[in-house]
Write an enzyme that holds these catalytic residues in place. Structure first.
Site, PDB file in Angstrom:
ATOM      1  N   ARG A 100       0.863  -1.009  -0.072  1.00  0.00           N
ATOM      2  CA  ARG A 100       0.055   0.398   0.171  1.00  0.00           C
ATOM      3  C   ARG A 100       0.780   1.587   0.023  1.00  0.00           C
ATOM      4  NH1 ARG A 100      -2.984  -3.674   2.423  1.00  0.00           N
ATOM      5  NH2 ARG A 100      -4.998  -4.285   1.989  1.00  0.00           N
ATOM      6  N   HIS A 127      -1.091  -2.429  -4.340  1.00  0.00           N
ATOM      7  CA  HIS A 127       0.129  -3.152  -5.490  1.00  0.00           C
ATOM      8  C   HIS A 127      -0.844  -2.625  -7.421  1.00  0.00           C
ATOM      9  CE1 HIS A 127       0.038  -6.431  -2.662  1.00  0.00           C
ATOM     10  NE2 HIS A 127      -0.822  -7.333  -3.048  1.00  0.00           N
ATOM     11  N   HIS A 201       3.306 -12.445  -5.611  1.00  0.00           N
ATOM     12  CA  HIS A 201       2.210 -12.719  -4.773  1.00  0.00           C
ATOM     13  C   HIS A 201       1.202 -13.826  -4.604  1.00  0.00           C
ATOM     14  CE1 HIS A 201      -1.264 -11.476  -2.317  1.00  0.00           C
ATOM     15  NE2 HIS A 201      -1.236 -10.053  -1.915  1.00  0.00           N
ATOM     16  N   ASP A 271      -1.418  -9.842   8.787  1.00  0.00           N
ATOM     17  CA  ASP A 271      -1.431  -9.019   6.776  1.00  0.00           C
ATOM     18  C   ASP A 271      -0.722  -8.035   7.446  1.00  0.00           C
ATOM     19  OD1 ASP A 271      -1.994  -8.504   4.631  1.00  0.00           O
ATOM     20  OD2 ASP A 271      -4.291  -8.119   4.410  1.00  0.00           O
ATOM     21  N   GLU A 332       4.985 -12.336   0.537  1.00  0.00           N
ATOM     22  CA  GLU A 332       5.934 -11.473  -0.163  1.00  0.00           C
ATOM     23  C   GLU A 332       6.915 -10.635   0.541  1.00  0.00           C
ATOM     24  OE1 GLU A 332       1.945  -8.868  -1.481  1.00  0.00           O
ATOM     25  OE2 GLU A 332       1.120 -10.949   0.393  1.00  0.00           O
TER      26      GLU A 332
HETATM   27  C1  GAL Z   1      -1.839  -8.436   0.227  1.00  0.00           C
HETATM   28  C2  GAL Z   1      -2.355  -7.573   0.920  1.00  0.00           C
HETATM   29  C3  GAL Z   1      -3.523  -7.772   1.482  1.00  0.00           C
HETATM   30  C4  GAL Z   1      -4.748  -8.511   0.440  1.00  0.00           C
HETATM   31  C5  GAL Z   1      -4.565  -9.074  -0.233  1.00  0.00           C
HETATM   32  C6  GAL Z   1      -4.601  -9.165  -1.915  1.00  0.00           C
HETATM   33  O1  GAL Z   1      -0.259  -8.066  -0.144  1.00  0.00           O
HETATM   34  O2  GAL Z   1      -1.412  -7.025   2.430  1.00  0.00           O
HETATM   35  O3  GAL Z   1      -4.114  -6.618   2.561  1.00  0.00           O
HETATM   36  O4  GAL Z   1      -4.600  -7.311  -0.492  1.00  0.00           O
HETATM   37  O5  GAL Z   1      -2.458  -8.002  -0.841  1.00  0.00           O
HETATM   38  O6  GAL Z   1      -5.644  -9.581  -1.331  1.00  0.00           O
END
Ligand code: GAL
Length: 367
Positions: A100, A127, A201, A271, A332
């Protein structure tokens, strides 16, 4: 399918050092109207990947156990529409900025840039934006090098794409080795200073089951980044000691995931960014299933451990397999979230004349 046959018949791909099973198979059309293809990379140790040029997404990842039994440990779909009707970046290359950027804005060299807030619940750019790098069909070149097999993905991200400055030329190379290592090498150059923070991802469930909560995880990090309700890091890194973020020794993933810790509840569940111990290319994490394990090696400074909290039980994946909330996790490797707004974090700015380079390996083993 037609394309695979004709490519093999003409010998064009074979001449470039690739065998027929790694030639492109048609995989339908994306919602943006681009033709997608599938490639299979089969390692000599048994690790086997099916990957599409649509965002470099890993669609299937078969991992052997000690008996040689292959289990597909990742989420994927039968066509591009699968990703387009869900929203979790399954298996994709992420760019220009992994994770983010708070409020979708940042200031660089005196100029303020405004990006899409495509993560509406968290008022952030997530992203890469509305159509991040996962949303494009990349140029794909399969290769064989000694005992390794792999594929090179490349694309040019034009100046102003999703509001970011500079034309970025990006290359992401996946290599499968006979030791069952999946190596990912990222490279990028730019003609104007821009933030660049690429990652992958992919999601994992090492048992191929419907939950990761009974699997184990270890992360070599003494600190993590506390966040606010928008999942943006606030303040300095905090000690994991005495918190549910302490994974310095193996922990069952489900054991503390619903702990009332306020920062954990913002997830809700894991997360967050772990500030990795050590420097240079090193082992930073290990996940354990019942008969398979996976080490994560990287030269990166951060690891986003996302426990699949937003995955919906109603989503349908390939082969009519069930998909459940917290059925898969992502690890990630990247720089810290919201770095463009945090001058106290190690920079993500890439300048003209510099080359962005980073390497991550997922090393699979049996247990
Ligand atoms: C991760 C992120 C999560 C969510 C996910 C995709 O990288 O930290 O909050 O957005 O990607 O669903």
């Amino acid at each position: 399918m037609v394309k695979m046959m004709s490519v093999c018949a003409m010998g064009a791909v074979a001449a470039a050092g690739c065998s027929c099973d790694r030639a492109a198979k048609d995989f339908g059309t994306t919602k943006y109207g681009e033709a997608a293809h599938l490639y299979v990379l089969e390692g000599k140790g048994g690790l086997k990947m099916e990957v599409t040029d649509y965002g470099g997404r890993v669609n299937r990842l078969w991992v052997p156990d000690a008996k040689g039994e292959l289990v597909d440990v990742t989420i994927g779909f039968d066509s591009p529409a699968g990703w387009e009707t869900t929203d979790s970046y399954f298996g994709a290359i992420i760019g220009r900025y992994g994770n983010r950027i708070a409020n979708g804005t940042f200031t660089l060299e005196g100029k303020t840039y405004t990006l899409a807030q495509n993560d509406a619940d968290h008022h952030a750019n997530l992203h890469g934006g509305k159509r991040g790098w996962d949303g494009y069909v990349w140029d794909a070149k399969p290769f064989t090098k000694g005992d390794d097999v792999g594929i090179v993905f490349s694309r040019v991200s034009p100046d102003g794409e999703e509001g970011f400055p500079g034309t970025v030329k990006a290359t992401v190379t996946y290599t499968i080795t006979p030791e069952n290592v999946w190596r990912i090498e990222y490279e990028g150059t730019t003609d104007k200073t821009t933030p660049l923070n690429m990652t992958q991802h992919v999601y994992f469930n090492l048992d191929g089951s419907d939950t990761i909560l009974d699997q184990e995880l270890q992360i070599a990090a003494s600190k993590y980044s506390p966040v606010n309700a928008d999942l943006a890091p606030v303040g300095p890194a905090a000690d994991v000691a005495g918190t549910p973020f302490d994974f310095r020794t193996f922990q069952v993933i489900g054991a503390r995931i619903d702990d009332p810790d306020t920062v954990l509840q913002y997830g809700p569940g894991y997360d967050h960014n772990w500030v990795l111990d050590g420097a240079g290319f090193r082992k930073v994490a290990e996940m354990r299933g019942k008969t398979r394990a996976m080490e994560v090696w990287t030269d990166q400074i951060g690891l986003q451990f996302y426990a699949g909290n937003f995955i919906k039980d109603s989503w349908k994946m390939k082969d009519a397999r069930p998909m459940k909330r917290r059925g898969y996790l992502a690890l990630e490797t990247q720089h810290f979230p919201n770095t463009p707004n945090r001058p106290d974090f190690p920079t993500t700015n890439l300048k003209p004349g510099e080359t962005y380079r980073t390497v991550t390996e997922y090393r699979f083993k049996t247990r």
